[in-house]
Design a protein around this motif. Structure first.
Motif, PDB file in Angstrom:
ATOM      1  N   PHE A  51       0.836  -1.213   0.000  1.00 49.10           N
ATOM      2  CA  PHE A  51       0.000   0.000   0.000  1.00 49.10           C
ATOM      3  C   PHE A  51       0.867   1.258   0.000  1.00 49.10           C
ATOM      4  N   MET A  52       1.910   1.226   0.824  1.00 51.20           N
ATOM      5  CA  MET A  52       2.794   2.389   0.888  1.00 51.20           C
ATOM      6  C   MET A  52       3.484   2.622  -0.451  1.00 51.20           C
ATOM      7  N   SER A  53       3.898   1.536  -1.100  1.00 51.41           N
ATOM      8  CA  SER A  53       4.577   1.680  -2.383  1.00 51.41           C
ATOM      9  C   SER A  53       3.653   2.287  -3.418  1.00 51.41           C
ATOM     10  N   ILE A  54       2.422   1.754  -3.460  1.00 55.13           N
ATOM     11  CA  ILE A  54       1.464   2.276  -4.435  1.00 55.13           C
ATOM     12  C   ILE A  54       1.161   3.743  -4.135  1.00 55.13           C
ATOM     13  N   SER A  55       1.009   4.039  -2.856  1.00 56.90           N
ATOM     14  CA  SER A  55       0.723   5.420  -2.469  1.00 56.90           C
ATOM     15  C   SER A  55       1.856   6.347  -2.891  1.00 56.90           C
ATOM     16  N   ASN A  56       3.077   5.870  -2.702  1.00 58.63           N
ATOM     17  CA  ASN A  56       4.235   6.690  -3.071  1.00 58.63           C
ATOM     18  C   ASN A  56       4.261   6.963  -4.567  1.00 58.63           C
ATOM     19  N   VAL A  57       4.049   5.913  -5.340  1.00 58.14           N
ATOM     20  CA  VAL A  57       4.069   6.087  -6.796  1.00 58.14           C
ATOM     21  C   VAL A  57       2.954   7.023  -7.225  1.00 58.14           C
ATOM     22  N   ALA A  58       1.775   6.819  -6.642  1.00 55.06           N
ATOM     23  CA  ALA A  58       0.634   7.662  -7.008  1.00 55.06           C
ATOM     24  C   ALA A  58       0.900   9.118  -6.643  1.00 55.06           C
ATOM     25  N   LEU A  59       1.456   9.313  -5.473  1.00 52.98           N
ATOM     26  CA  LEU A  59       1.721  10.684  -5.032  1.00 52.98           C
ATOM     27  C   LEU A  59       2.787  11.339  -5.913  1.00 52.98           C
ATOM     28  N   ALA A  60       3.827  10.560  -6.216  1.00 50.10           N
ATOM     29  CA  ALA A  60       4.886  11.117  -7.055  1.00 50.10           C
ATOM     30  C   ALA A  60       4.350  11.464  -8.444  1.00 50.10           C
ATOM     31  N   THR A  61       3.485  10.601  -8.978  1.00 48.56           N
ATOM     32  CA  THR A  61       2.915  10.864 -10.289  1.00 48.56           C
ATOM     33  C   THR A  61       2.021  12.091 -10.272  1.00 48.56           C
ATOM     34  N   ALA A  62       1.225  12.183  -9.213  1.00 53.86           N
ATOM     35  CA  ALA A  62       0.317  13.325  -9.114  1.00 53.86           C
ATOM     36  C   ALA A  62       1.086  14.625  -8.913  1.00 53.86           C
ATOM     37  N   ALA A  63       2.199  14.533  -8.218  1.00 51.89           N
ATOM     38  CA  ALA A  63       2.943  15.747  -7.884  1.00 51.89           C
ATOM     39  C   ALA A  63       3.850  16.200  -9.021  1.00 51.89           C
ATOM     40  N   ASP A  64       4.134  15.311  -9.958  1.00 50.09           N
ATOM     41  CA  ASP A  64       5.139  15.621 -10.976  1.00 50.09           C
ATOM     42  C   ASP A  64       4.835  16.894 -11.766  1.00 50.09           C
ATOM     43  N   PRO A  65       3.598  17.092 -12.215  1.00 50.20           N
ATOM     44  CA  PRO A  65       3.351  18.305 -13.007  1.00 50.20           C
ATOM     45  C   PRO A  65       3.110  19.550 -12.160  1.00 50.20           C
ATOM     46  N   ALA A  66       3.246  19.449 -10.870  1.00 51.60           N
ATOM     47  CA  ALA A  66       2.948  20.601 -10.021  1.00 51.60           C
ATOM     48  C   ALA A  66       3.951  21.722 -10.263  1.00 51.60           C
ATOM     49  N   ALA A  67       3.443  22.920 -10.216  1.00 52.47           N
ATOM     50  CA  ALA A  67       4.279  24.114 -10.384  1.00 52.47           C
ATOM     51  C   ALA A  67       4.334  24.856  -9.053  1.00 52.47           C
ATOM     52  N   PRO A  68       5.288  25.750  -8.903  1.00 56.48           N
ATOM     53  CA  PRO A  68       5.356  26.518  -7.654  1.00 56.48           C
ATOM     54  C   PRO A  68       4.015  27.173  -7.354  1.00 56.48           C
ATOM     55  N   GLY A  69       3.611  27.035  -6.127  1.00 54.72           N
ATOM     56  CA  GLY A  69       2.312  27.555  -5.730  1.00 54.72           C
ATOM     57  C   GLY A  69       1.270  26.468  -5.614  1.00 54.72           C
ATOM     58  N   ASP A  70       1.494  25.359  -6.300  1.00 57.66           N
ATOM     59  CA  ASP A  70       0.570  24.232  -6.172  1.00 57.66           C
ATOM     60  C   ASP A  70       0.828  23.524  -4.851  1.00 57.66           C
ATOM     61  N   ALA A  71      -0.228  22.865  -4.390  1.00 57.33           N
ATOM     62  CA  ALA A  71      -0.115  22.193  -3.102  1.00 57.33           C
ATOM     63  C   ALA A  71       0.924  21.068  -3.144  1.00 57.33           C
ATOM     64  N   LEU A  72       1.049  20.441  -4.291  1.00 53.20           N
ATOM     65  CA  LEU A  72       1.937  19.279  -4.376  1.00 53.20           C
ATOM     66  C   LEU A  72       3.337  19.635  -4.871  1.00 53.20           C
TER      67      LEU A  72
END
Lengths: 277, 190
Positions: A51-72
């Motif tokens: 679960f932790m691994s999947i969560s990490n991958v999901a979070l990293a994927t979701a955060a990848d396109p984030a720009a300064p000012g975004d929550a992620l």
């Protein structure tokens, strides 16, 4: 009165004596034969790790396109730092430039300049990549984003004082980030061997007075007249408004540059913001 | 029982506490030595749990779990000299873990030790009195008294087991003993 401690010890001895030795031996043997860990615990541990691994991958994927000012965005950078520490991180220079475009469009010129500075700083430690990128710039290869945005930022850094309209932008470009970017750009060019046509037009070097810089000469080529970077006392004027409009296409400033009156090859090929001819 | 000179380990004749040689052998993977130690320790743990208020069935079940915990955690035992403190730590932790999981066990403790007819039948009057007195002590006082007066652990060992300062353990042990004597005086006014 009877001694309670004496009675306590007698009671304990009585309790012990009520456990048959055979039973104690059997329980001891059973304990030694017991599995080290229950299968349920192992399943729970595996499920947790999964679960932790999947969560990490999901979070990293979701955060990848984030720009300064975004929550992620902080998460995105944290993953990049972890990846860099582990030696599995990719090249994030282009990502920094993409972020710079986004934050500039949002009016945060200072952050945009810092991102460009960060992107260019990496090239100082990686002359091979710097050379390849500069060569691509010169050849008009499909590096439009880098080409246009680096040009945009360095132009901003160079000409900010004369491009009215955005106080924050002018202030940022006059500060350390803008000047640092120009300096970094100059060092990058000096540190790599470029193809012969290199140096005809280089972002960030158009504004200062010409100076002969042997390190900037390509081997076998004529001495390069590498202009200085923007002097701290004030950058040269730029005559093309819009260069510093947040998110808008800046002028290349080539025409206004006192040291670079010839048209830029790259400028002719691409638009600073779209990267397209 | 208790108050042994543990500088050389326990009894060399198969008693309690086990000798350092037995403990080292068990740590080195000697199953016979480990089996002997656990066989000797099992009645000790059952007795302790009974003294803390568990009924026989629960005391034996939790004691069996404690033995399994000892087998698993034996590699964590730093040295033979630390065996007794480690032994009672595992035993006490297993009991606390059981209390957290089972409200039934906790309720039995709360309602006392002498309400089980089978227990009363098995005990002499003398034991019933000490059980009644123990039942009126707070749990921590009971544990301190037992570990100190029955098992002979030092104040330092008890302090480390109960996460207390050594000085606090001395005071608590003295206070628990006085409370027990006061309760006993009320039960036996003669």
């Amino acid at each position: 009165m009877r001694d309670p401690i004496h009675d306590l010890r007698a009671y304990a001895a009585h309790l012990e004596s009520e456990v048959p030795a055979e039973r104690a031996r059997a329980r001891a043997m059973a304990a030694m034969r017991a599995p080290s860990k229950s299968p349920r615990r192992a399943v729970v541990a595996l499920a947790t790790v999964g679960f932790m691994s999947i969560s990490n991958v999901a979070l990293a994927t979701a955060a990848d396109p984030a720009a300064p000012g975004d929550a992620l965005y902080g998460v995105d950078r944290a993953y990049e730092r972890i990846g860099a520490a582990l030696g599995i991180s990719g090249d994030h220079r282009f990502e920094r430039l993409e972020e710079a475009v986004i934050v500039l469009a949002a009016g945060d010129a200072e952050t945009a300049l810092s991102l460009v500075q960060e992107s260019l700083s990496g090239l100082l430690d990686d002359p091979e990549t710097a050379r390849a990128m500069l060569a691509q710039l010169e050849n008009g290869a499909d590096v439009s984003l880098l080409q246009s945005q680096v040009r945009l930022m360095v132009e901003i850094a160079r000409n900010s004082a004369e491009t009215a309209g955005d106080d924050a932008l002018v202030g940022a470009a006059n500060g350390a980030p803008g000047q640092d970017i120009a300096e970094i750009a100059r060092k990058i060019r000096e540190s790599v061997d470029l193809p012969e046509q290199a140096g005809q037009d280089y972002p960030g070097e158009n504004g200062g007075p010409p100076s002969t810089t042997p390190a900037g000469s390509a081997p076998g080529g004529p001495p390069s007249t590498t202009p200085n970077v923007t002097p701290p006392g004030g950058p040269p004027p730029i005559t093309t408004p819009g260069a510093t409009a947040p998110g808008g296409p800046p002028s290349t400033g080539d025409d206004a540059s006192p040291s670079d009156s010839r048209p830029s090859k790259n400028t002719e090929k691409t638009s600073p913001t779209t990267g397209k001819p | 029982m208790g108050q042994l000179d543990r500088t050389e380990g326990g009894s060399e004749h198969g008693g309690w506490p086990p000798s350092y040689a037995q403990i080292e052998a068990a740590r080195s993977g000697d199953d016979d030595a480990l089996g002997t130690i656990l066989s000797l320790g099992y009645p000790k743990i059952v007795s302790f749990y009974r003294g803390m208020g568990l009924r026989w069935a629960d005391a034996e079940e939790v004691a069996s779990e404690a033995l399994e915990g000892m087998v698993r955690n034996l590699p964590k035992l730093r040295e033979a000299a630390a065996f007794e403190g480690w032994f009672w730590t595992v035993a006490r932790n297993r009991m606390r873990s059981r209390f957290r999981k089972s409200s039934r066990v906790e309720r039995e403790l709360e309602y006392g030790l002498v309400d089980d007819p089978a227990d009363l039948a098995a005990a002499t009057d003398e034991h019933a009195a000490i059980r009644a007195a123990l039942d009126q002590l707070p749990e921590r006082d009971r544990q301190i008294l037992w570990l100190r007066e029955v098992e002979g652990l030092t104040h330092e060992e008890i302090a480390s087991r109960l996460a207390m300062a050594t000085g606090a353990t001395r005071v608590a042990a003295l206070r628990a003993r006085r409370r027990l004597e006061e309760i006993y005086a009320k039960l036996h006014p003669e």
